[in-house]
Design an enzyme around this catalytic site. Structure first.
Site, PDB file in Angstrom:
ATOM      1  N   GLY A   1       1.102  -0.979  -0.135  1.00  0.00           N
ATOM      2  CA  GLY A   1      -0.492  -0.175   0.086  1.00  0.00           C
ATOM      3  C   GLY A   1       0.576   1.400  -0.240  1.00  0.00           C
ATOM      4  O   GLY A   1       0.403   2.344   0.697  1.00  0.00           O
TER       5      GLY A   1
ATOM      6  N   ASP B   1      -5.791   9.470   2.351  1.00  0.00           N
ATOM      7  CA  ASP B   1      -5.266  10.320   2.340  1.00  0.00           C
ATOM      8  C   ASP B   1      -6.266  11.388   1.022  1.00  0.00           C
ATOM      9  O   ASP B   1      -5.591  11.269   0.066  1.00  0.00           O
ATOM     10  CB  ASP B   1      -3.565   9.734   1.600  1.00  0.00           C
ATOM     11  CG  ASP B   1      -3.635   9.791   2.762  1.00  0.00           C
ATOM     12  OD1 ASP B   1      -3.447   8.875   3.849  1.00  0.00           O
ATOM     13  OD2 ASP B   1      -2.368   8.047   2.822  1.00  0.00           O
TER      14      ASP B   1
ATOM     15  N   TYR C   1      -7.755   7.659   9.911  1.00  0.00           N
ATOM     16  CA  TYR C   1      -7.747   6.163   9.987  1.00  0.00           C
ATOM     17  C   TYR C   1      -6.482   5.928  11.064  1.00  0.00           C
ATOM     18  O   TYR C   1      -5.950   5.003  11.364  1.00  0.00           O
ATOM     19  CB  TYR C   1      -6.715   5.625   9.056  1.00  0.00           C
ATOM     20  CG  TYR C   1      -5.802   6.296   8.474  1.00  0.00           C
ATOM     21  CD1 TYR C   1      -4.366   5.931   8.698  1.00  0.00           C
ATOM     22  CD2 TYR C   1      -6.081   6.845   7.500  1.00  0.00           C
ATOM     23  CE1 TYR C   1      -3.330   7.017   8.024  1.00  0.00           C
ATOM     24  CE2 TYR C   1      -4.977   7.341   6.118  1.00  0.00           C
ATOM     25  CZ  TYR C   1      -3.878   7.645   7.066  1.00  0.00           C
ATOM     26  OH  TYR C   1      -2.805   8.367   6.175  1.00  0.00           O
TER      27      TYR C   1
ATOM     28  N   ASN D   1       2.500  -2.665   5.812  1.00  0.00           N
ATOM     29  CA  ASN D   1       2.606  -2.038   5.186  1.00  0.00           C
ATOM     30  C   ASN D   1       4.115  -1.631   4.833  1.00  0.00           C
ATOM     31  O   ASN D   1       4.198  -0.102   5.551  1.00  0.00           O
ATOM     32  CB  ASN D   1       1.877  -0.972   4.724  1.00  0.00           C
ATOM     33  CG  ASN D   1       2.210  -0.104   3.741  1.00  0.00           C
ATOM     34  OD1 ASN D   1       2.252  -0.911   2.806  1.00  0.00           O
ATOM     35  ND2 ASN D   1       2.289   0.871   3.879  1.00  0.00           N
TER      36      ASN D   1
END
Length: 692
Positions: free
Chosen positions: A23, A131, A175, A269
């Protein structure tokens, strides 16, 4: 993909999601690398791969566009490879950049795209709204009460359209706790998501911050209460896409194993570079498999990390590095050059000259030593984690700070000098270990790993080399000092670029350095010389004279005209003497005689009238090695030359020993001082002068 084999039919029990999310921002991994990832996940007991590369433009920027036949073929092969290795392939899509939530055509486009991927054999999906801008367009403002309502509405619709997949992940815009207003427990956004999102949809969460240092059980319990479900951690602890100079090779840590029953899962990630992620993924797998039974038999770790009876980051790191060492020694290089194992004769048939043996006095042949586990431990220490350097790196920073603040130039105590030399040698030995580690890494058979590491290990080797040279300068070794006291360095002698310059102009630059006591910018004071400074000037003169020629006693050196001035045998001319001070005391001086004849006569040196006519005045300047910034010395000699000129002098000269490369370089860089011919100069001495 069918339900995981460990899910019990007719129950809500589902396996703990564990694995990798691709990601990050940057070049996506290749299909070959992803297949290699699936093999590793299966071997290490991980079960999930979340496909979410930011730079797959059909995943994010052009999310409406269907995949071409060629792209579809690749995704079908990838999904099939994941199934073959019992890895759940989750396809993620990020429509949040420009989707209009209230437009039925937009919702239809999203469903059509996911239907296409479902046709590739994928049965697990994820909608990501990370984002993105939080301001809704006018149409959405009329249709929805809030941004959260808009996201939940489209997510629920897609989830139901796909037949309520067994695994369906939702990434909120808020998040992490740092994004919540005013906080997690009072966030209206999170409360809406928790209450309105269908219960079969799992929610991604990064913890207290985007890159969380620690994730506590209490913080997860808090967000779980608001979301009305246990989150799946999207863990950025090893992510490096936000800084091209960082790489993270430390273990998965600062997440207690007590979290495991509180979570739906954990996906790491990691670094943008595929091959260096061996440690990140391997240690995550060890953490996910941790049990109380394993922990009870393990000794408590004696370090600064919170004790976890079920998981030891250092033991997990050792296991990972041990396995990684085997990868380094493998000659299998996907997509790279391979040795030809055919039985054909090589093109070079004249084997008689192929074995070279050096003769007496010649350089020996270069032989690459094999990479060791200790080399990889050192590598991990140098590139550890975002909030913590490894032990060796912390020790090096601490020692460099101590050596700088207790340099030989700042003390005359014999016992303290002995300690300084000993610690300087230890520091140098560690620097040498870094160099040797670099050499052995560079010669490891598996070039694929090396190519991912190369920029980083070159950078750290260069940084360590500069620190090593600086310590040698502090110890009075003259050769490296010319490189450091230089206002026109080579590009590899400094770090920066435009980004670095912007940061250094901002008020908070450096306040987040991982070293607890980062050296601050030195503040210097230039003031007129007074009689009380004579002792300090003499000490600096002796120290620098000794350092310029190694351990040869000063009295064996040829005398220079300026020596009587620096040694205090002659007083400088009025208003023609300055000293430089820092926080530790006097660290330099600049002295002058408007008439050099008496000083020359004192050592019985004959100086031609023609030289004294053009350069009647004498100047001497010395600065301790701890002053690495040439600017204070430039200002000091500028003041001195101005005073000399005011006295009516036409020019000044200085004499320098050729071994004093540091001051020769300083005068040369000034630009105004040029070499002059002067009869009677001692051997290995030069004279430089400038007209006023």
């Amino acid at each position: 993909m069918s339900k995981p084999s460990d899910a019990k039919p007719g129950t809500d029990e589902r396996r703990f999601i564990s694995g990798v999310v691709e990601g990050f921002y940057g070049r996506p991994w290749t299909m070959e690398q992803r297949t290699e990832l699936f093999k590793r996940e299966q071997k290490w007991g991980l079960n999930t791969y979340l496909y979410a590369p930011k730079d797959d433009y059909k995943h994010r920027m052009y999310w409406r566009d269907l995949y071409s036949a060629e792209e579809a073929e690749q995704l079908i092969a990838l999904i099939s490879a994941a199934k073959q290795h019992n890895v759940e392939f989750i396809y993620a899509i990020s429509p949040g950049l420009d989707v209009t939530f209230s437009n039925p055509k937009e919702v239809a486009a999203l469903k059509r795209k996911l239907d296409q991927v479902k046709g590739f054999g994928c049965s697990s999906f994820s909608l990501l709204f990370d984002d993105i801008e939080t301001e809704m367009c006018p149409a959405d403002k009329q249709a929805f009460g809030s941004f959260a309502h808009a996201q939940v509405d489209i997510t629920n619709a897609v989830y139901q359209h796909l037949g309520q997949p067994h695994t369906f992940l939702f990434c909120p815009t808020d998040y992490c706790a740092a994004f919540c207003t005013p906080n997690v427990s009072q966030s209206s956004y999170l409360h809406t998501v928790g209450e309105k999102l269908l219960p079969g949809i799992d929610i991604l969460w990064t913890g207290p911050k985007v890159v969380s240092h620690r994730i506590s059980v209490e913080s997860i319990e808090e967000v779980s209460s608001v979301l009305k479900r246990a989150p799946v951690i999207w863990d950025n602890i090893h992510a490096n896409d936000y800084d091209p100079q960082r790489l993270f090779l430390g273990p998965f840590k600062d997440r207690p194993t007590k979290l495991i029953p509180k979570l739906r899962g954990v996906l790491t990630n990691p670094n943008c570079e595929f091959y260096p992620n061996f440690v990140a993924i391997h240690t995550l797998a060890t953490w996910c498999k941790a049990t109380a039974a394993e922990g009870e038999a393990r000794d408590v770790e004696m370090d600064d990390e919170e004790y976890d009876p079920c998981y030891s980051p250092q033991e997990a790191l050792t296991l990972a590095l041990t396995d990684w060492l085997q990868e380094f020694m493998s000659t299998h290089q996907p997509g790279g050059l391979k040795k030809d194992c055919s039985e054909e004769e090589p093109m070079q048939t004249d084997v008689g000259d192929s074995s070279y043996v050096p003769g007496p006095g010649e350089n020996p042949l270069y032989t690459a030593e094999p990479l060791s586990l200790e080399d990889l431990r050192l590598l991990s220490d140098l590139f550890y984690l975002p909030y913590q350097h490894g032990l060796t790196a912390r020790t090096m920073l601490h020692e460099l700070d101590w050596l700088k603040n207790h340099s030989l130039a700042a003390t005359t105590k014999t016992d303290q000098s002995a300690e300084w030399c000993s610690r300087a040698q230890q520091f140098d030995n560690t620097c040498e270990a870094v160099v040797q580690m670099f050499n052995r890494l560079s010669n490891a058979p598996n070039r694929s790993i090396l190519y991912d590491l190369y920029n980083y290990i070159c950078d750290i080797k260069s940084g360590v080399g500069l620190a090593r040279a600086y310590v040698k300068t502090l110890g009075g070794q003259a050769q490296p000092s010319a490189q450091l006291m230089n206002n026109d360095p080579e590009p590899w002698g400094f770090r920066g670029g435009l980004s670095g310059e912007f940061q250094r102009m901002l008020p908070c630059h450096g306040n987040r350095d991982l070293f607890r006591h980062p050296p601050m910018t030195a503040v210097y004071c230039i003031r007129p010389y007074c009689p009380a400074d004579k002792v300090e000037v003499q000490r600096i003169f002796r120290d620098m004279q000794r350092a310029a020629v190694g351990k040869v006693p000063p009295m064996t050196q040829p005398s220079l005209i300026c020596d009587s001035l620096s040694a205090g045998d002659m007083a400088p001319s009025p208003q023609c003497a300055h000293v430089l001070e820092d926080e530790m005391g006097v660290c330099g001086f600049a002295l002058a005689l408007t008439d050099a004849k008496p000083a020359a006569a004192k050592i019985q040196r004959a100086v031609s009238d023609s030289v004294l006519e053009d350069f009647p005045s004498l100047v001497t300047i010395q600065v301790l090695p701890r002053v690495t910034d040439p600017s204070p010395a430039k200002r000091m000699i500028g003041l001195l030359l101005s005073s000399i000129k005011s006295s009516g002098s036409r020019g000044v000269f200085c004499e320098l020993r050729q071994s004093d490369r540091r001051m020769i370089d300083f005068y040369t860089k000034l630009g105004s001082f040029k070499p002059i011919k002067m009869a009677g100069l001692p051997q290995d001495t030069i004279a430089m002068g400038t007209r006023l």
